[in-house]
Motif scaffolding. Structure first.
Motif: not given
Length: 189
Positions: A68-70, A96-100, A122-126, A158-161
């Motif tokens: 686990e890495v945040s 601001e809405k998704f700080p981590t 990977l969790t990003l922007k909820g 390589v991820i698709d953002r």
């Protein structure tokens, strides 16, 4: 009867000896989360997240683990102040809405005794999506200064953002693919 009890005791002891899951705490001075994205096919923009933390559980004998890495999105550092500020906006990270952001991986693959990849999410922007990090380096060693085992390596994907709703600049020709690099060294606890 005594022989059966002896065999059962030996089997139980062998099973206990096999369970060698160790916990490692990530060393923030040797752990980095960075990304790379090309800029109009000319150069590569890079950034890193300066505030990160995590743990690793690893059983090399059983070839299993969990990581686990945040990382705090507001700690993004490109070396360019206005770019950092833009990345924090809703165009990119909505920090601001998704700080981590967080990567959790629990499917480890090995090449011999070395970790070769970690599958996880990977969790990003909820939003959460699968990511497989491939190891370009992996090693465990006895740290001469800490007098403890340290394990780690360089892992990349390589991820698709757009999977996480980060689609700013696509209309201008910015690529959707981003190289994510997680460089980890973790100290056995």
């Amino acid at each position: 009867m005594k022989k059966a009890l002896l065999v059962a005791a030996l089997a139980a002891a062998a099973g206990l000896a096999h369970a060698e899951t160790a916990t490692y705490a990530m060393d923030p001075t040797h752990t980095f989360v960075t990304y790379e994205i090309t800029h109009f096919g000319t150069s590569t923009n890079r950034g890193r997240f300066d505030k990160k933390e995590g743990t690793v559980q690893l059983d090399r004998a059983a070839k299993t683990g969990r990581v686990e890495v945040s990382f705090e999105l507001a700690s993004v550092n490109t070396g360019v102040g206005p770019m950092n500020k833009h990345l924090l906006s809703d165009d990119f990270f909505s920090a601001e809405k998704f700080p981590t952001a967080k990567f959790v991986g629990d499917k480890f693959s090995f090449d011999g005794d070395k970790v070769s990849e970690v599958q996880g999410e990977l969790t990003l922007k909820g939003k959460t999506a699968p990511v497989t990090l491939k190891a370009t380096h992996f090693n465990c060693y006895q740290n001469p200064m800490l007098k403890r085992e340290v394990c780690g390596g360089d892992f990349e994907a390589v991820i698709d953002r757009t999977q996480w709703g980060v689609d700013y600049g696509l209309a201008y020709g910015f690529p959707k693919n981003v190289k994510l690099i997680i460089q980890v060294e973790a100290v056995k606890q």
